[in-house]
Write a protein that holds these residues in place. Structure first.
Motif, PDB file in Angstrom:
ATOM      1  N   HIS A  60       0.803  -1.213   0.000  1.00 23.18           N
ATOM      2  CA  HIS A  60       0.000   0.000   0.000  1.00 23.18           C
ATOM      3  C   HIS A  60       0.842   1.271   0.000  1.00 23.18           C
ATOM      4  O   HIS A  60       0.389   2.315  -0.425  1.00 23.18           O
ATOM      5  N   ASP A  61       2.101   1.194   0.436  1.00 25.64           N
ATOM      6  CA  ASP A  61       2.920   2.402   0.489  1.00 25.64           C
ATOM      7  C   ASP A  61       4.292   2.274  -0.181  1.00 25.64           C
ATOM      8  O   ASP A  61       5.157   3.125  -0.008  1.00 25.64           O
ATOM      9  N   SER A  62       4.520   1.207  -0.952  1.00 28.41           N
ATOM     10  CA  SER A  62       5.809   1.070  -1.636  1.00 28.41           C
ATOM     11  C   SER A  62       5.658   0.265  -2.926  1.00 28.41           C
ATOM     12  O   SER A  62       4.722  -0.506  -3.084  1.00 28.41           O
ATOM     13  N   HIS A  63       6.611   0.496  -3.814  1.00 26.27           N
ATOM     14  CA  HIS A  63       6.665  -0.242  -5.076  1.00 26.27           C
ATOM     15  C   HIS A  63       7.749  -1.300  -4.965  1.00 26.27           C
ATOM     16  O   HIS A  63       8.848  -1.030  -4.482  1.00 26.27           O
ATOM     17  N   GLY A  64       7.433  -2.483  -5.425  1.00 26.18           N
ATOM     18  CA  GLY A  64       8.402  -3.567  -5.376  1.00 26.18           C
ATOM     19  C   GLY A  64       8.251  -4.489  -6.556  1.00 26.18           C
ATOM     20  O   GLY A  64       7.333  -4.345  -7.371  1.00 26.18           O
ATOM     21  N   SER A  65       9.174  -5.436  -6.649  1.00 29.59           N
ATOM     22  CA  SER A  65       9.178  -6.403  -7.740  1.00 29.59           C
ATOM     23  C   SER A  65       9.582  -7.770  -7.240  1.00 29.59           C
ATOM     24  O   SER A  65      10.353  -7.894  -6.279  1.00 29.59           O
ATOM     25  N   VAL A  66       9.088  -8.777  -7.924  1.00 34.21           N
ATOM     26  CA  VAL A  66       9.602 -10.133  -7.805  1.00 34.21           C
ATOM     27  C   VAL A  66      10.194 -10.444  -9.172  1.00 34.21           C
ATOM     28  O   VAL A  66       9.493 -10.382 -10.187  1.00 34.21           O
ATOM     29  N   THR A  67      11.476 -10.735  -9.199  1.00 37.95           N
ATOM     30  CA  THR A  67      12.155 -11.021 -10.458  1.00 37.95           C
ATOM     31  C   THR A  67      12.725 -12.422 -10.392  1.00 37.95           C
ATOM     32  O   THR A  67      13.470 -12.757  -9.463  1.00 37.95           O
ATOM     33  N   VAL A  68      12.365 -13.250 -11.353  1.00 34.99           N
ATOM     34  CA  VAL A  68      12.991 -14.568 -11.483  1.00 34.99           C
ATOM     35  C   VAL A  68      14.072 -14.418 -12.548  1.00 34.99           C
ATOM     36  O   VAL A  68      13.793 -14.056 -13.686  1.00 34.99           O
ATOM     37  N   ILE A  69      15.307 -14.641 -12.121  1.00 33.17           N
ATOM     38  CA  ILE A  69      16.459 -14.510 -13.011  1.00 33.17           C
ATOM     39  C   ILE A  69      17.088 -15.883 -13.174  1.00 33.17           C
ATOM     40  O   ILE A  69      17.214 -16.634 -12.202  1.00 33.17           O
ATOM     41  N   THR A  70      17.444 -16.220 -14.405  1.00 30.62           N
ATOM     42  CA  THR A  70      18.037 -17.524 -14.690  1.00 30.62           C
ATOM     43  C   THR A  70      19.485 -17.350 -15.110  1.00 30.62           C
ATOM     44  O   THR A  70      19.791 -16.558 -16.001  1.00 30.62           O
ATOM     45  N   LEU A  71      20.357 -18.092 -14.452  1.00 31.20           N
ATOM     46  CA  LEU A  71      21.773 -18.141 -14.793  1.00 31.20           C
ATOM     47  C   LEU A  71      22.020 -19.465 -15.500  1.00 31.20           C
ATOM     48  O   LEU A  71      21.468 -20.500 -15.108  1.00 31.20           O
ATOM     49  N   HIS A  72      22.830 -19.433 -16.547  1.00 33.51           N
ATOM     50  CA  HIS A  72      23.096 -20.636 -17.340  1.00 33.51           C
ATOM     51  C   HIS A  72      24.556 -21.027 -17.197  1.00 33.51           C
ATOM     52  O   HIS A  72      25.440 -20.232 -17.514  1.00 33.51           O
ATOM     53  N   VAL A  73      24.787 -22.237 -16.731  1.00 34.75           N
ATOM     54  CA  VAL A  73      26.140 -22.791 -16.633  1.00 34.75           C
ATOM     55  C   VAL A  73      26.367 -23.651 -17.872  1.00 34.75           C
ATOM     56  O   VAL A  73      25.541 -24.520 -18.188  1.00 34.75           O
ATOM     57  N   TRP A  74      27.475 -23.398 -18.571  1.00 36.53           N
ATOM     58  CA  TRP A  74      27.835 -24.141 -19.776  1.00 36.53           C
ATOM     59  C   TRP A  74      29.182 -24.822 -19.563  1.00 36.53           C
ATOM     60  O   TRP A  74      30.122 -24.203 -19.078  1.00 36.53           O
ATOM     61  N   SER A  75      29.267 -26.097 -19.924  1.00 38.12           N
ATOM     62  CA  SER A  75      30.478 -26.879 -19.689  1.00 38.12           C
ATOM     63  C   SER A  75      30.667 -27.901 -20.802  1.00 38.12           C
ATOM     64  O   SER A  75      29.697 -28.384 -21.382  1.00 38.12           O
ATOM     65  N   LYS A  76      31.918 -28.246 -21.078  1.00 35.87           N
ATOM     66  CA  LYS A  76      32.228 -29.343 -22.005  1.00 35.87           C
ATOM     67  C   LYS A  76      32.843 -30.527 -21.265  1.00 35.87           C
ATOM     68  O   LYS A  76      33.321 -31.473 -21.881  1.00 35.87           O
ATOM     69  N   TYR A  77      32.805 -30.478 -19.948  1.00 35.47           N
ATOM     70  CA  TYR A  77      33.329 -31.571 -19.127  1.00 35.47           C
ATOM     71  C   TYR A  77      32.458 -32.804 -19.357  1.00 35.47           C
ATOM     72  O   TYR A  77      31.239 -32.698 -19.501  1.00 35.47           O
ATOM     73  N   ARG A  78      33.050 -33.978 -19.374  1.00 36.52           N
ATOM     74  CA  ARG A  78      32.268 -35.209 -19.538  1.00 36.52           C
ATOM     75  C   ARG A  78      31.439 -35.429 -18.290  1.00 36.52           C
ATOM     76  O   ARG A  78      31.969 -35.527 -17.200  1.00 36.52           O
ATOM     77  N   GLY A  79      30.144 -35.505 -18.456  1.00 35.76           N
ATOM     78  CA  GLY A  79      29.246 -35.624 -17.317  1.00 35.76           C
ATOM     79  C   GLY A  79      28.901 -34.246 -16.776  1.00 35.76           C
ATOM     80  O   GLY A  79      29.309 -33.223 -17.302  1.00 35.76           O
ATOM     81  N   TYR A  80      28.147 -34.253 -15.686  1.00 34.01           N
ATOM     82  CA  TYR A  80      27.636 -33.000 -15.132  1.00 34.01           C
ATOM     83  C   TYR A  80      28.396 -32.487 -13.915  1.00 34.01           C
ATOM     84  O   TYR A  80      28.050 -31.437 -13.379  1.00 34.01           O
ATOM     85  N   ALA A  81      29.423 -33.181 -13.468  1.00 36.57           N
ATOM     86  CA  ALA A  81      30.089 -32.806 -12.216  1.00 36.57           C
ATOM     87  C   ALA A  81      30.579 -31.362 -12.226  1.00 36.57           C
ATOM     88  O   ALA A  81      30.366 -30.614 -11.267  1.00 36.57           O
ATOM     89  N   GLN A  82      31.230 -30.940 -13.299  1.00 37.47           N
ATOM     90  CA  GLN A  82      31.767 -29.581 -13.359  1.00 37.47           C
ATOM     91  C   GLN A  82      30.644 -28.544 -13.333  1.00 37.47           C
ATOM     92  O   GLN A  82      30.680 -27.584 -12.552  1.00 37.47           O
ATOM     93  N   ALA A  83      29.644 -28.719 -14.174  1.00 37.91           N
ATOM     94  CA  ALA A  83      28.539 -27.753 -14.248  1.00 37.91           C
ATOM     95  C   ALA A  83      27.763 -27.707 -12.933  1.00 37.91           C
ATOM     96  O   ALA A  83      27.368 -26.624 -12.471  1.00 37.91           O
TER      97      ALA A  83
END
Length: 141
Positions: A60-83
């Motif tokens: 009622h007395d302030s402006h706000g936001s909910v923001t969903v932000i997505t970060l993308h991890v990219w890897s060429k490591y075999r399997g998912y351990a590094q990412a």
């Protein structure tokens, strides 16, 4: 910088996330960088700030936001351990941790989701882990 009430939290949030992640020595030892765009030939692994979805979260007395932000991890490591190790570091840095967001007061950051994906294009050697966070902010007076 003072931000008018009508301004979105997305860009200041992106700048804050890039600064926080880029300043972390442990993350920078794991990844070759954190970017909002990736140059051709960028070495793996790396993190990219991706899509954001912002919705109003006014009181009622302030402006706000909910923001969903997505970060993308990219890897060429075999399997998912590094990412997944990099994704875990992102969570350690952002989940329930304070952020300094220009023109906005950071209220909270919550982990939303992460997913493991393999690039289907031949040779199929790229691993991708999108990690999403929900960030609550209020416009600074």
């Amino acid at each position: 910088m003072s931000m008018p009430v009508s301004d979105s939290a997305v860009l200041p949030l992106q700048i804050a996330v890039l600064a926080k992640l880029g300043a972390d020595a442990e993350l920078m030892a794991l990844a070759k960088g954190v970017f909002d765009w990736v140059k051709e030939g960028q070495a793996y692994p790396y993190v990219v700030i991706g899509d954001s979805v912002e919705t109003p979260d006014n009181t009622h007395d302030s402006h706000g936001s909910v923001t969903v932000i997505t970060l993308h991890v990219w890897s060429k490591y075999r399997g998912y351990a590094q990412a997944l190790t990099i994704a875990a570091r992102l969570r350690a840095l952002l989940e329930h941790r304070p952020l300094t967001i220009a023109g906005h007061r950071h209220v909270a950051t919550y982990f939303v989701s992460q997913q493991t994906l393999t690039d289907p294009e031949p040779p199929g050697d790229i691993r991708h882990v999108p990690v999403s966070f929900r960030v609550l902010t209020q416009v600074s007076p």
